[in-house]
Write a protein that holds these residues in place. Structure first.
Motif: not given
Length: 255
Positions: A68-74
Motif C-alpha cells: 500500500v505504500n507507493v512511491t511514484k517517480l517520473n
C-alpha cells in the motif's frame, strides 16, 4: 574521499553493464551464425518516458503483504539497442538503458493553524539496466510491423535520494540537511534498499522501416529491502520496484 568513492562506484557499474551488453550481443551473433542464416538486424538508440514505482507493505495493515505504500517517480530513459529477427517474426531485442526520474510533493503546510513554514519533499532516482526481450513481429503492411515482447531486465541503482525543503513566509527556502536520505547508503537499516533489482517485463510496439515505438510494464521480482533482520521482529518486510515506460527510437544500421 566520499566523492571519489561514488565516482569510482558509478564508473565500475557502467563498466560492468558494458561488459554484460557485449556478452549478450556476442551470444546472439553466435546463435545466428550457428543457425546458418544471418538475421534481419539493426543497431539503434531509443529515448522515452519512464515511471519507476516503489511499492512497499505496511505492517499495521492486514493482510501484511498488501503493498500500500507507493512511491511514484517520473523521468527520462535513454539507451542503445540491438534488434534481430531470426525466423518467421520471432526475434529478440537487447540493450542498455539509463534512467533518471524524480518526484516533488509540492509545498505543504506543517500544521493546520499557520500557513508558514511550508515543506516539500523531492526524490531523485538513477539507474542503469541491461534488458533482454524476446519478441514476435507480424507485418501489417509493407515494412510496417506490430510486435509483442517479454523478457527480463537487470537494474543497478546509482542513487535514490530524498531531500526536504523548508519555506518561510518571506520566501526563503532552506534545505533540511537532517532529512537528506540516500536509500542505498542510509544508516537506518530498516529503510536501506538493494542496488540490484530484477524485473520481468511485458509490452507491445510498432515499427515502420527504421523507426519504432515500444511501451510496457516491468514487474519487480526481487524484495528491494537490503536488510532482513529488523529490530521489530513482527515486521514482515516485502516490496517491489516496478517500472513502466514508453520509448521511441531509430535504427541507424538495419538490414
Amino acid at each position: 574521499m566520499q566523492f571519489e568513492y561514488k565516482k569510482y562506484t558509478i564508473f565500475k557499474i557502467l563498466t560492468n553493464m558494458k561488459k554484460s551488453f557485449l556478452t549478450l550481443l556476442l551470444v546472439v551473433c553466435t546463435m545466428s551464425a550457428m543457425a546458418g542464416d544471418l538475421p534481419k538486424q539493426g543497431f539503434g538508440m531509443q529515448i522515452g518516458f519512464a515511471a519507476p514505482t516503489l511499492r512497499l507493505n505496511d505492517k499495521t495493515l492486514l493482510p501484511k503483504d498488501s503493498l500500500v505504500n507507493v512511491t511514484k517517480l517520473n523521468g527520462l530513459k535513454i539507451g542503445v539497442v540491438y534488434d534481430a529477427s531470426y525466423i518467421k517474426g520471432f526475434g529478440s531485442t537487447i540493450g542498455i538503458n539509463y534512467t533518471f526520474a524524480a518526484s516533488n510533493s509540492g509545498w505543504q503546510q506543517k500544521n493546520s493553524l499557520t500557513i508558514y513554514p511550508q515543506e516539500r519533499t523531492r526524490m531523485f532516482y538513477q539507474e542503469v539496466e541491461v534488458f533482454v526481450d524476446w519478441q514476435y513481429k507480424f507485418e501489417v503492411a509493407k515494412e510496417t510491423y506490430l510486435m509483442l515482447y517479454t523478457g527480463p531486465t537487470i537494474q543497478c541503482g546509482i542513487a535514490f535520494d530524498t531531500h526536504r525543503d523548508k519555506r518561510e513566509q518571506d520566501g526563503t527556502i532552506k534545505l533540511d540537511n537532517t532529512a537528506v536520505l540516500n536509500r542505498y547508503t542510509t544508516d537506518d537499516s530498516d529503510r536501506v534498499l538493494k542496488r540490484l533489482n530484477v524485473t520481468w517485463g511485458v509490452g507491445a510496439g510498432f515499427q515502420y522501416q527504421r523507426y519504432f515505438l515500444r511501451g510496457g510494464y516491468d514487474f519487480g521480482i526481487m524484495n528491494p529491502y537490503a536488510n532482513r533482520q529488523f529490530k521489530d521482529s513482527d515486521r514482515y518486510t516485502r516490496g517491489r520496484l516496478d517500472q513502466w515506460s514508453i520509448k521511441i527510437g531509430m535504427y541507424f544500421l538495419y538490414k
